[in-house]
Design a protein around this motif. Structure first.
Motif, short mmCIF file in Angstrom:
data_model
loop_
_atom_site.label_atom_id
_atom_site.label_comp_id
_atom_site.label_asym_id
_atom_site.label_seq_id
_atom_site.Cartn_x
_atom_site.Cartn_y
_atom_site.Cartn_z
N MET A 1 17.24 8.78 5.53
CA MET A 1 17.31 10.13 4.54
C MET A 1 15.86 10.33 4.19
O MET A 1 15.57 11.49 4.28
CB MET A 1 18.23 10.12 3.38
CG MET A 1 17.81 8.94 2.36
SD MET A 1 18.81 9.03 0.84
CE MET A 1 18.39 10.40 0.10
N ARG A 2 15.04 9.38 4.12
CA ARG A 2 13.69 9.54 3.46
C ARG A 2 12.64 9.76 4.63
O ARG A 2 12.92 9.41 5.71
CB ARG A 2 13.22 8.31 2.82
CG ARG A 2 13.37 6.91 3.73
CD ARG A 2 12.64 5.81 3.27
NE ARG A 2 10.91 6.30 3.73
CZ ARG A 2 10.02 5.53 3.67
NH1 ARG A 2 10.27 4.12 3.31
NH2 ARG A 2 9.11 5.76 4.02
N ARG B 1 14.33 10.65 -4.74
CA ARG B 1 13.47 11.03 -5.77
C ARG B 1 11.95 10.07 -6.01
O ARG B 1 10.89 10.70 -6.00
CB ARG B 1 14.05 10.88 -7.35
CG ARG B 1 15.10 11.84 -7.65
CD ARG B 1 15.99 11.74 -8.87
NE ARG B 1 16.98 12.68 -9.16
CZ ARG B 1 18.08 12.65 -9.90
NH1 ARG B 1 18.30 11.48 -10.49
NH2 ARG B 1 18.79 13.59 -10.06
N GLY B 2 12.33 8.99 -5.50
CA GLY B 2 11.03 7.98 -5.51
C GLY B 2 10.30 8.59 -4.11
O GLY B 2 8.98 8.35 -4.33
N HIS B 3 10.77 9.15 -3.27
CA HIS B 3 10.02 9.70 -2.33
C HIS B 3 9.58 11.05 -2.16
O HIS B 3 9.53 11.98 -1.21
CB HIS B 3 10.63 9.50 -0.95
CG HIS B 3 10.44 8.14 -0.34
ND1 HIS B 3 9.31 7.54 0.07
CD2 HIS B 3 11.33 7.17 -0.42
CE1 HIS B 3 9.68 6.40 0.46
NE2 HIS B 3 10.76 5.79 0.15
N SER B 4 10.01 11.77 -3.46
CA SER B 4 9.69 13.29 -3.95
C SER B 4 10.31 14.23 -2.89
O SER B 4 9.42 15.15 -2.57
CB SER B 4 8.04 13.42 -4.13
OG SER B 4 7.36 12.58 -4.87
N ALA C 1 0.86 -1.29 0.01
CA ALA C 1 -0.16 0.07 0.00
C ALA C 1 1.05 1.13 0.27
O ALA C 1 1.99 1.31 0.83
CB ALA C 1 -1.01 -0.06 1.06
N VAL C 2 0.44 2.24 -0.63
CA VAL C 2 1.11 3.41 -0.94
C VAL C 2 1.32 4.12 0.29
O VAL C 2 2.52 4.59 0.85
CB VAL C 2 0.61 4.64 -1.94
CG1 VAL C 2 1.11 5.87 -1.67
CG2 VAL C 2 0.67 3.83 -3.17
N ARG C 3 0.24 4.18 1.44
CA ARG C 3 0.44 4.95 2.62
C ARG C 3 1.31 4.16 3.45
O ARG C 3 2.07 4.80 4.11
CB ARG C 3 -1.04 4.60 3.33
CG ARG C 3 -1.22 5.72 4.59
CD ARG C 3 -2.38 5.52 5.27
NE ARG C 3 -2.65 5.98 6.52
CZ ARG C 3 -3.56 6.19 7.27
NH1 ARG C 3 -4.67 5.82 6.71
NH2 ARG C 3 -3.63 6.81 8.47
N PHE C 4 1.47 2.86 3.60
CA PHE C 4 2.42 2.18 4.27
C PHE C 4 3.96 2.38 3.70
O PHE C 4 4.73 2.52 4.53
CB PHE C 4 2.14 0.55 4.24
CG PHE C 4 3.24 -0.32 5.10
CD1 PHE C 4 2.60 -0.49 6.39
CD2 PHE C 4 4.41 -0.87 4.38
CE1 PHE C 4 3.68 -1.42 6.97
CE2 PHE C 4 5.20 -1.49 5.01
CZ PHE C 4 4.94 -1.63 6.50
N ARG C 5 3.99 2.48 2.53
CA ARG C 5 5.57 2.64 1.98
C ARG C 5 5.93 4.15 2.19
O ARG C 5 7.02 4.39 2.46
CB ARG C 5 5.24 2.48 0.42
CG ARG C 5 5.54 0.77 0.45
CD ARG C 5 5.73 0.59 -1.08
NE ARG C 5 4.41 0.72 -2.00
CZ ARG C 5 4.25 1.74 -3.07
NH1 ARG C 5 5.27 2.51 -3.08
NH2 ARG C 5 3.23 2.11 -3.61
#
Length: 228
Positions: free
Chosen positions: A152-153, A106-109, A75-79
């Motif tokens: 970092m994310r 970049r994957g986490h904007s 799920a996007v929210r979990f990730r």
């Protein structure tokens, strides 16, 4: 305790393999700004519990929710909410150190990904190895790359499984400050550790994993892992 505002809520969780639990039932919750230390003897089941909470394996029974939503790694929210670092060196063999970190940023904007990656390379002492592939790194450098990618994310819950492994004393101290800073910024941290100094310096509470799972004060947990 009430679960109002809990980032993580674990209820009567049994973790294990082939219907065989590795430890007693786990019931605990974790709120913003808290660091929950998870300790116990070698082989007690700490990592198995952490992997189950992170959705890396299914529970034998019980429930795990993050921000009141059942764990769902796809799920996007979990990730977006959960950053987990385990002791598995999983890298793309053809990407350099810098390219791995840029992929995460970049994957986490994240804003200013190049600047963010440069800061992580400096923090983890990897500037001189930024343009090599992971196979060219030492074991300790690969560990620092994993930590850089996880820390970092953005995340609401950080799950760290013995992050101190393969780190020198100075880097362990820097890691402790980084974990404490994440909590001070409102994040929650689940920290599996065998390092008494790290535990005492950052943990708000401590969960001792054994046949019966108990919550103790951090200094008591330090005594427990010192005997492991």
């Amino acid at each position: 305790m009430a679960d109002l505002g809990a980032v993580l809520k674990v209820e009567r969780l049994l973790a294990g393999y082939a219907d065989s639990p590795v430890c007693g039932e786990v019931t605990v919750d974790l709120r913003p700004g808290e660091v929950l230390g998870v300790v116990g003897l070698n082989g007690a089941g700490k990592s198995t519990v952490a992997r189950t909470i992170a959705g890396r394996q299914l529970p034998l029974s019980g429930t795990v929710t993050i921000q009141s939503v059942p764990v769902s790694p796809d799920a996007v929210r979990f990730r977006r909410s959960v950053a987990a670092v385990f002791d598995d060196d999983l890298f793309f063999p053809s990407l350099t150190v810098r390219e791995h970190l840029l992929l995460v940023a970049r994957g986490h904007s994240m804003e200013n990904p190049d600047r963010t990656v440069n800061a992580e390379l400096e923090f983890f002492g990897l500037e001189g190895r930024a343009d090599v592939v992971p196979d060219a790194l030492s074991s300790g450098q690969r560990r620092r790359l994993l930590l850089a990618a996880g820390l970092m994310r953005p995340s609401t819950l950080m799950i760290l499984d013995e992050p101190e492994q393969r780190l020198d004393p100075l880097m362990r101290d820097a890691l402790a400050h980084r974990i404490a800073g994440h909590a001070q910024d409102g994040g929650a941290v689940l920290l599996v550790t065998h390092d008494p100094a790290l535990l005492v310096s950052v943990a708000s509470r401590c969960l001792v994993i054994d046949d019966v799972v108990n919550e103790v004060k951090p200094e008591q947990g330090a005594s427990t892992i010192a005997r492991s």
